[in-house]
Design an enzyme around this catalytic site. Sequence first.
Site, PDB file in Angstrom:
ATOM      1  N   ASP A  57      14.239  41.852   1.862  1.00 38.32           N
ATOM      2  CA  ASP A  57      14.803  40.919   2.828  1.00 38.32           C
ATOM      3  C   ASP A  57      15.876  41.675   3.616  1.00 38.32           C
ATOM      4  O   ASP A  57      16.382  42.711   3.161  1.00 38.32           O
ATOM      5  CB  ASP A  57      15.397  39.728   2.077  1.00 38.32           C
ATOM      6  CG  ASP A  57      16.143  38.778   2.988  1.00 38.32           C
ATOM      7  OD1 ASP A  57      15.575  38.401   4.024  1.00 38.32           O
ATOM      8  OD2 ASP A  57      17.297  38.441   2.677  1.00 38.32           O
ATOM      9  N   ASP A  84      14.403  33.444  -0.522  1.00 28.25           N
ATOM     10  CA  ASP A  84      13.654  34.568  -1.102  1.00 28.25           C
ATOM     11  C   ASP A  84      13.038  34.217  -2.454  1.00 28.25           C
ATOM     12  O   ASP A  84      12.221  34.976  -2.970  1.00 28.25           O
ATOM     13  CB  ASP A  84      14.578  35.782  -1.292  1.00 28.25           C
ATOM     14  CG  ASP A  84      15.128  36.296   0.027  1.00 28.25           C
ATOM     15  OD1 ASP A  84      14.344  36.389   0.984  1.00 28.25           O
ATOM     16  OD2 ASP A  84      16.334  36.595   0.094  1.00 28.25           O
ATOM     17  N   ASP A  99      18.170  38.021  -1.783  1.00 27.16           N
ATOM     18  CA  ASP A  99      19.410  37.453  -2.314  1.00 27.16           C
ATOM     19  C   ASP A  99      19.555  35.960  -2.073  1.00 27.16           C
ATOM     20  O   ASP A  99      20.479  35.341  -2.584  1.00 27.16           O
ATOM     21  CB  ASP A  99      20.615  38.168  -1.705  1.00 27.16           C
ATOM     22  CG  ASP A  99      20.893  37.698  -0.284  1.00 27.16           C
ATOM     23  OD1 ASP A  99      19.924  37.460   0.465  1.00 27.16           O
ATOM     24  OD2 ASP A  99      22.076  37.557   0.069  1.00 27.16           O
TER      25      ASP A  99
END
Length: 806
Positions: free
Chosen positions: A476, A679, A675
């Site tokens: 990410d 996600d 995080d």
Amino acid sequence: MSSDTHHHGHPDHCCGSKQAQAGAGHVIDPVCGMAVDPATRPHGATFEGETYHFCSDRCRQKFEADPARYLDAGKDSAGEGPGSPPAAGTIHTCPMHPEVRQEGPGTCPKCGMALEPEMPSLEDEDNPELRDFSRRFWWTLPLSAIVFVLGMFGQHLPVPGATARSWIELVLATPVVLWAGWPFLERCVASIRNRSPNMWTLIGIGVSAAYLYSVVATVAPGIFPASFQSHGRVGVYFEAAAVIVSLTLLGQLLELRARSQTSAAIKALLGLAPTTARSLRDDGTEEDIPLAHVHVGDRLRVRPGEKVPVDGTVLEGRSSVDESMLTGEAMPVTKGVDDALIGATMNGNGSLVMRADEVGSGTVLARIVQLVAQAQRSRAPMQRMADKVAYWFVLAVLAAAVATFLVWGLFGPEPAWTFAVLNAVSVLIIACPCALGLATPMSIMVATGRAASVGVLFRDAEAVERFREVDVLVVDKTGTLTEGRPAFHEAIGIDGVEADALLQVAASLDQGSEHPLAEAIVEEARRRGLSLEVAEDFESVTGLGVRGRVAGREVVLGNSRLMEEAGIDPAPMREAAERLREEGASVMFLAVAGRLHGLVAVADPVKASSKPAIDALREAGIRVVMATGDGETTARAIAGRLGIDEFHGEVRPEEKATLVKRLREEGGCVAMAGDGINDAPALAAADVGIAMGTGTDVAMSSAQVTLVKGDLRGILRARALSEATVRNMKQNLGFAFLYNSIGVPVAAGVLYPWLGLLLSPMVAALAMSLSSVSVINNALRLRHGAAAEPASIAAASQAQSTEARP
């Protein structure tokens, strides 16, 4: 870590006016939580008219030094944190079979090993089993030595008569077998009753066979044929039974001491926590209180050089805080008002007033301890395979022992049946699968502790074993590659408007906004010392920007659409805006009194560690793919800056999970690093989910691995440690199988026809003990050289530290 397993303040345990009862006439030791029989344990102490009983004099001394500590019924359970001594109701589990759980100590019904507390404590310095086995070993060692000398050299000693010698050996060997070896015999019976053959099955049967045969030979020698006579008596093997017990006890002592080292990582983490906190009362006075008495919302003072007591937020003051003990980050972090503090980190030269936000089991330190303990108790797929092999292996050994007994008894040289007994016992003893059973749990326990010390938390053993196979990493952007919070990037004025003047107007208007971009602009203005005006008629236009009046002038701050709605043409600044967007920044145009004044850009800065980490990952042969919800322009800018060739922008949470599944279908072993809550689906879909420790609890609960500091270089550390751990497990399993494949045939006597070589049961017992110790010592190598940091990581670390220098 559940409160019910660690609270000494629980009235069901050892608190209150009466010592807690454990049933069957036993009471609970208020210090260590063990069940104690007052009739057999002389250690007692009186406090406030009540007599308390203890398992040992050491616990009694601890109690007398501070009785209130162990009898404080009013202790706040929320304040109970890691490091509390195990209470009577503490859950114990087997290190080889973590599914076995019970309240209080005991032995595992599957393998017979002593159960250990799920959560180690700084207080449990004494291992009850280690203390018990030590006493049994040292008290009976002289008896075993005498029996050994009589058995091996008795015919050359001035002992009156061979028969008398047998009776002396019986008297001396009996306490060794029936007292010192009693735990082994109990475990043997339990393994048979539970239909779970293990190492104690073989030891118990072997010792019992040698001892009972010798007792019958001593008490009723007339029932044996003449072929059993040797040196004037029927051959007895008390020395084999006694020495086997002593050597097995010695092996257990060495094993228990080695196993205790595997919890060193958790105890090191527990030792980080301070014991007291300085509380600020409402009347302005201050007092040092035990950490267990801190509540959420309490105001605490952290003086220079002190440890931060619990997780919280800075209310007053400014200081640098060393977080390296938990995160591995060497550079101190500056903390000011509203900044978060992590419990157990070290304050620098400034004084801080903080608010307690998380206490006890809710703190970062407590969660780390829990994750490490959970990982250490879990079993790798390789361990499950070893368990199945060990089960059938024991049955095969029992069959081999019976076959050895019959073959030697029926076809062996005289005295055939004496050889049959000795060789069958040797087969049983040398084939004990303790080394096989310990091969992988020891490696996992050491590896997870080692990983925690470098900021990598494995949730289970399967993650440790699987991580080495990762060859695709999906990352990410926000919070993983970048800091995850916007920071001021640039202010550009038009027609002579200075940057500071532009920033002053924008920050004055944004004071009324809670948007993260507004916070970044206001923070930069204050950093530059700009005086801000009071905004009037403030209005936030969702998705477009804000407007209001500053110093009597109409001010509009937002995107090009908001400008157009206000009748202002942003075209003169579009080229600069596009350039900034290509750098990954968010752009806001500023207009004052109906005229365009310029633009303000805010960006989510890339972590200093991201570029060297991505370079090192690519060098290690890992394919890096970036997936972000940001627009294509921003995604392309960040990917270009970090050297990531494959990226995907405007990706929704479910699309991230779909991307992960597609990469897996292509044949890759996929790790996902993220995080945020968005996600979590992708983290769960990946072969290995990696959460940034700086992220959300949802992300961390969905992942198998957590990087405490959120530094991607931890992935390489984890991969290197995974490779070293699996290599170590294979070495241990290989040694255990090789040892048994050689030892069993030799013990059975296959070399006797050619070399005349037979293996004494005593030698077999020694070899069995040393095999377990060698496996454990091999696993302990992971704490140091076996998991050395790869050169690529060291180079990346050096690059970042150089980049960070002023």
